[in-house]
Design an enzyme around this catalytic site. Structure first.
Site, mmCIF file in Angstrom:
data_model
loop_
_atom_site.group_PDB
_atom_site.id
_atom_site.type_symbol
_atom_site.label_atom_id
_atom_site.label_comp_id
_atom_site.label_asym_id
_atom_site.label_seq_id
_atom_site.Cartn_x
_atom_site.Cartn_y
_atom_site.Cartn_z
ATOM 1 N N CYS A 253 0.846 -1.182 0.000
ATOM 2 C CA CYS A 253 0.000 0.000 0.000
ATOM 3 C C CYS A 253 0.880 1.231 0.000
ATOM 4 C CB CYS A 253 -0.916 0.006 1.220
ATOM 5 S SG CYS A 253 -2.024 -1.421 1.333
ATOM 6 N N GLY B 12 -0.901 0.650 -5.109
ATOM 7 C CA GLY B 12 -2.198 0.061 -4.809
ATOM 8 C C GLY B 12 -3.285 0.688 -5.655
ATOM 9 N N ASN C 133 0.876 0.595 5.990
ATOM 10 C CA ASN C 133 1.393 -0.210 4.880
ATOM 11 C C ASN C 133 2.184 -1.364 5.465
ATOM 12 O OD1 ASN C 133 2.533 -1.196 2.462
ATOM 13 N ND2 ASN C 133 4.250 0.217 2.615
ATOM 14 N N GLY C 134 1.774 -2.584 5.144
ATOM 15 C CA GLY C 134 2.487 -3.754 5.649
ATOM 16 C C GLY C 134 1.530 -4.851 6.043
ATOM 17 N N TYR D 69 10.480 -4.275 -7.903
ATOM 18 C CA TYR D 69 9.203 -4.096 -8.594
ATOM 19 C C TYR D 69 8.363 -2.924 -8.100
ATOM 20 C CZ TYR D 69 4.447 -5.098 -10.212
ATOM 21 O OH TYR D 69 3.196 -4.994 -10.767
#
Length: 505
Positions: A2, A28, A101-102, A257
């Protein structure tokens, strides 16, 4: 994966939050949300879709306030219910809104603890809501009506002790300010910056430095693993290390990526690391494929372009853009559901026949995860007339599930799991296949910042940095994901939070 942003400003921050989320959209594409504070009240808008689809003019006009946070969501468990959209909020204590985020690896025991001990209820399956309530519980233990920086840092220290996993977090506390903190292993990225305006200094935190650039904030530094930074509503900034024995173990897949090439994470240029990946892989191809006749190097856009260009330069071969990308199709890797990923490849890419016809082509991609996309692209190259199709991956074989926020929860979905090189090559339909070695990947990324001694590389080597992952955990996670995918009945349901979304549509 995210993306998060947070701003403490001197004027309205709604547009800057929107702009920050827009440049982080690659992290996201499932949902987006913004929360601001105005007149001691949360203003919230969130929902499924891209940033441009969730926020219209009428929504932005209601998102008033000089302090706010935002989030763009990537579903790690294959679901896309709007009830999972962030930020979340809790009324007690004070009023807290949080974005994360995670992924927390001890979520099951945390949910039980919240119910039986903290007497707090969570309304979704999101571990971000767990994190919000644990943080709220720790803040509520203070006896002060007006929180001090030490109160906040003590609460975050206790959060670190209670939770495990990967988390980069930003939160608003009404009447106090904004706080940002990062997990003790530094798995997920978090940066902060500042800008000087006519009315004073403003601060911003974000998942990637590119969000600072888009809003003309000067990069200050990365938030350190285990560190918390408190931006009080009177313009003061306080920071403290809140974890015991923090270490740098950033997720290496950010560089492979996820992150944009114009970002820098933990003092490492994403673009520079991808160029280094090309140098390492080009050298390996030259040594191991010296008898292979390659006519042209073609990247699979866009993440692999920088790596492929460096491979072509190293091998003294022509570099060509053989595929045209439809930029209105999302990133297939982060789409929820394998069927949706399959359908999107043909709509996303189209081959330029003249670049393939009668040639021995080396295709370069950032990685091979499930193998479905790679197989379809190789088939496209053959349909365009390629004589031989060779395939190079800038990352090693992905053999293990990811538990820190990337959608790789099932080993059975990974084409390299339990298979050797020749088997993978045959399955994707390539004439020859080569992967980057893990040592070379770590060297390519880590050479830029010698402060980082180790990366989070569990998808490649099965070594989980939090040391709490075993086979039973992975099996339970796989079963949970399968159950969620079976039940699609509420995927398009209205979020219970809609009552707080500042009015009806």
């Amino acid at each position: 994966m995210c993306g998060i942003v947070g701003i403490v400003g001197k004027t309205s921050v709604g547009q800057a939050l929107y702009d920050g989320l827009t440049v982080l959209q690659h992290r996201g594409q499932d949902a987006a949300g913004i929360v601001t504070i105005h007149n001691n009240t949360f203003r919230m808008r969130k929902g499924n879709g891209l940033v441009k689809d969730v926020f219209h003019t009428r929504h932005m006009q209601r998102l008033q306030g000089d302090m706010g946070i935002g989030h763009i969501r990537y579903p790690t468990a294959g679901t896309s219910s709007s009830s999972e959209a962030q930020p979340f909020y809790a009324n007690a204590p004070f009023g807290i809104s949080l974005a994360h985020n995670g992924n927390l690896t001890n979520a099951i025991e945390l949910k039980e603890w919240l119910y039986t001990v903290a007497r707090r209820h969570v309304n979704t399956t999101s571990d971000s809501e767990l994190l919000l309530n644990i943080f709220g519980h720790e803040l509520q233990l203070t006896e002060n009506l007006k929180l001090t920086p030490d109160d906040i840092f003590t609460a975050i220290s206790n959060v670190h002790k209670r939770i495990r996993g990967a988390y980069a977090t930003v939160a608003l506390i009404i009447g106090h300010g904004m706080v940002a903190f990062r997990d003790p292993n530094g798995i997920r990225p978090l940066v902060f910056g500042k800008r000087v305006t006519a009315t004073g200094i403003e601060y911003m935190v974000a998942s990637e430095s590119v969000a600072l650039d888009a809003n003309e904030f000067e990069f200050v530094r990365d938030v350190a693993p285990g560190e918390a930074i408190y931006f009080s509503d009177d313009g003061q900034i306080h920071s403290q290390q809140c974890a015991e024995n923090p270490t740098y173990n950033p997720c290496i897949f950010e560089y492979v990526y996820f992150a944009r090439p114009d970002s820098a994470i933990d003092k490492i240029s994403v673009y520079g690391s991808r160029v280094e990946m090309g140098k390492k892989l080009g050298d390996r191809i030259a040594k191991e494929w010296e008898d292979i006749d390659i006519d042209v190097v073609i990247p699979i856009p866009e993440t692999s372009c920088d790596t492929a260009l460096e491979i072509a330069r190293h091998l003294d071969l022509p570099y060509r853009q053989g595929f045209v990308k439809n930029r209105y199709i999302g990133r297939t890797f982060i789409m929820p559901g394998q069927e949706q990923r399959k359908k999107s490849v043909r709509r996303k890419l189209n081959a330029i026949t003249t670049e393939f016809a009668g040639k021995n082509v080396l295709l370069v991609d950032d990685s091979i995860v499930r193998g479905t996309t790679s197989g379809q692209i190789i088939a496209m190259a053959r349909s365009a007339g390629a004589k031989n199709v060779y395939f190079a991956s800038a990352a090693p074989e992905i053999r293990f599930p990811n538990v820190y926020g990337i959608d790789m929860p099932s080993a059975n979905e990974l084409i390299a799991h339990g298979r050797e090189l020749d088997d993978i090559c045959q399955l994707i339909g390539a004439d020859k296949l080569i992967f980057q070695t893990l040592d070379d990947l770590v060297s390519a990324v880590g050479n830029v910042n010698p402060e980082i001694k180790q990366f989070e590389t569990s998808v490649f080597d099965g070594q989980y940095i939090t040391k709490d992952i075993n086979q039973s955990y992975l099996e339970r996670l796989d079963a949970l994901r399968k159950n969620e995918n079976k039940d699609d009945s509420d995927k398009n349901a209205d979020s219970i939070i809609d009552m707080h979304n500042e009015g009806a549509e």
